[in-house]
Design a protein around this motif. Sequence first.
Motif, mmCIF file in Angstrom:
data_model
loop_
_atom_site.group_PDB
_atom_site.id
_atom_site.type_symbol
_atom_site.label_atom_id
_atom_site.label_comp_id
_atom_site.label_asym_id
_atom_site.label_seq_id
_atom_site.Cartn_x
_atom_site.Cartn_y
_atom_site.Cartn_z
ATOM 1 N N UNK A 77 18.511 41.049 100.590
ATOM 2 C CA UNK A 77 18.102 39.487 99.796
ATOM 3 C C UNK A 77 19.042 39.793 98.298
ATOM 4 N N UNK A 78 19.959 38.995 98.192
ATOM 5 C CA UNK A 78 20.158 38.868 96.141
ATOM 6 C C UNK A 78 19.929 39.178 95.434
ATOM 7 N N UNK A 79 19.379 40.435 94.884
ATOM 8 C CA UNK A 79 18.642 40.452 93.716
ATOM 9 C C UNK A 79 19.219 39.944 91.963
ATOM 10 N N UNK A 80 20.408 39.974 92.030
ATOM 11 C CA UNK A 80 21.207 39.509 90.955
ATOM 12 C C UNK A 80 21.281 37.639 90.343
ATOM 13 N N UNK A 81 21.116 37.150 91.402
ATOM 14 C CA UNK A 81 20.685 35.528 90.739
ATOM 15 C C UNK A 81 19.107 35.349 91.662
ATOM 16 N N UNK A 82 18.618 34.631 90.405
ATOM 17 C CA UNK A 82 17.662 34.196 90.524
ATOM 18 C C UNK A 82 16.633 32.937 91.288
ATOM 19 N N UNK A 83 16.493 33.388 92.028
ATOM 20 C CA UNK A 83 15.769 32.496 93.511
ATOM 21 C C UNK A 83 14.154 32.473 93.193
ATOM 22 N N UNK A 84 13.515 31.264 93.870
ATOM 23 C CA UNK A 84 12.329 30.978 93.456
ATOM 24 C C UNK A 84 12.163 31.459 95.070
ATOM 25 N N UNK A 85 10.712 32.148 95.003
ATOM 26 C CA UNK A 85 9.743 32.378 96.662
ATOM 27 C C UNK A 85 10.655 31.352 97.458
ATOM 28 N N UNK A 86 10.495 29.844 97.143
ATOM 29 C CA UNK A 86 10.267 30.000 98.839
ATOM 30 C C UNK A 86 11.556 29.546 98.767
ATOM 31 N N UNK A 123 12.857 42.881 104.993
ATOM 32 C CA UNK A 123 13.659 42.138 103.859
ATOM 33 C C UNK A 123 14.242 42.751 102.433
ATOM 34 N N UNK A 124 14.943 43.709 102.543
ATOM 35 C CA UNK A 124 15.644 44.075 102.038
ATOM 36 C C UNK A 124 15.549 43.617 100.400
ATOM 37 N N UNK A 125 16.128 44.847 99.506
ATOM 38 C CA UNK A 125 16.602 44.077 98.414
ATOM 39 C C UNK A 125 17.997 44.436 98.413
ATOM 40 N N UNK A 126 19.431 43.135 97.831
ATOM 41 C CA UNK A 126 20.749 44.278 97.511
ATOM 42 C C UNK A 126 20.831 43.608 96.186
ATOM 43 N N UNK A 127 21.182 45.170 95.649
ATOM 44 C CA UNK A 127 21.379 44.069 94.326
ATOM 45 C C UNK A 127 22.217 43.310 93.898
ATOM 46 N N UNK A 128 23.922 43.299 94.021
ATOM 47 C CA UNK A 128 24.827 42.029 93.903
ATOM 48 C C UNK A 128 25.497 41.867 94.459
ATOM 49 N N UNK A 129 26.233 41.260 94.908
ATOM 50 C CA UNK A 129 27.586 40.430 96.238
ATOM 51 C C UNK A 129 28.427 41.411 96.107
ATOM 52 N N UNK A 145 25.890 42.455 114.478
ATOM 53 C CA UNK A 145 26.172 41.025 113.740
ATOM 54 C C UNK A 145 25.930 40.996 112.487
ATOM 55 N N UNK A 146 26.691 40.636 111.773
ATOM 56 C CA UNK A 146 26.214 39.680 110.128
ATOM 57 C C UNK A 146 26.749 38.468 110.000
ATOM 58 N N UNK A 147 25.564 38.606 109.391
ATOM 59 C CA UNK A 147 26.000 36.895 108.719
ATOM 60 C C UNK A 147 25.785 36.906 107.364
ATOM 61 N N UNK A 148 26.035 36.193 106.164
ATOM 62 C CA UNK A 148 25.734 36.488 104.489
ATOM 63 C C UNK A 148 25.765 34.748 104.868
ATOM 64 N N UNK A 161 27.072 30.057 96.615
ATOM 65 C CA UNK A 161 27.050 31.323 96.419
ATOM 66 C C UNK A 161 26.598 32.299 97.029
ATOM 67 N N UNK A 162 26.703 32.765 97.547
ATOM 68 C CA UNK A 162 25.615 34.317 98.920
ATOM 69 C C UNK A 162 24.510 34.596 98.330
ATOM 70 N N UNK A 163 23.627 34.017 98.760
ATOM 71 C CA UNK A 163 22.445 34.621 98.924
ATOM 72 C C UNK A 163 21.839 35.818 99.690
ATOM 73 N N UNK A 164 21.724 35.754 100.978
ATOM 74 C CA UNK A 164 21.409 36.936 101.777
ATOM 75 C C UNK A 164 22.602 36.801 102.958
#
Length: 185
Positions: A77-86, A123-129, A145-148, A161-164
């Motif tokens: 999960x990208x951490x440099x963008x502000x997303x609510x928990x939901x 789920x892990x923290x990804x700092x940026x895109x 396999x990888x999908x953004x 915006x790429x999110x996860x």
Amino acid sequence: MLPTVIAVSIASLTVGYFVGMGRSLVSYNSNSRRILSASDDDDSDLDTDDEMAAIADNYSSSGKGLEGEECKMILAVRMDIKMEKGKIAAQCGHAALAAYKAARKVTPKFIKQWEKRGQAKVAVKCPDEDTMLELESKAKELGIAARSIIDAGRTQIAPNTRTVLGLGPAPVSLMNQLTGHLKLL
């Protein structure tokens, strides 16, 4: 006279209710069939056949000897963008499904292992895109396999915006090699 009016009213309401329910069920079933038939062969979110074949080739070389190992899926999960928990939860759901669909084609043996052993998702923290794109590239080199997920921008985030990033499922040893440096979300 009054009992007759009440009886006719109840009968009318009952008939109206069931006619309405029947109509909505018919409408629901025809829409469901149309959606299912349109999506059965819809692989528009997957790479081209050549790209999928290249990932499968990488899987063949990197996946040897890992057939019995426990598998997991990683959601970065990208951490440099502000997303609510939901929003994070919804994006993770999209990423898990997209990664699963890709892995069914690329790494079916890992899918079977993963399904038999609990379907672990982390789920892990990804700092940026940039880090996310780098992880996606490395995953494909390893045959994972990888999908953004790219957000449509209808709620909290700007469009495109790429999110996860959904990775795997793949053997724990390969996943740790790829994402072991990232902190848990």
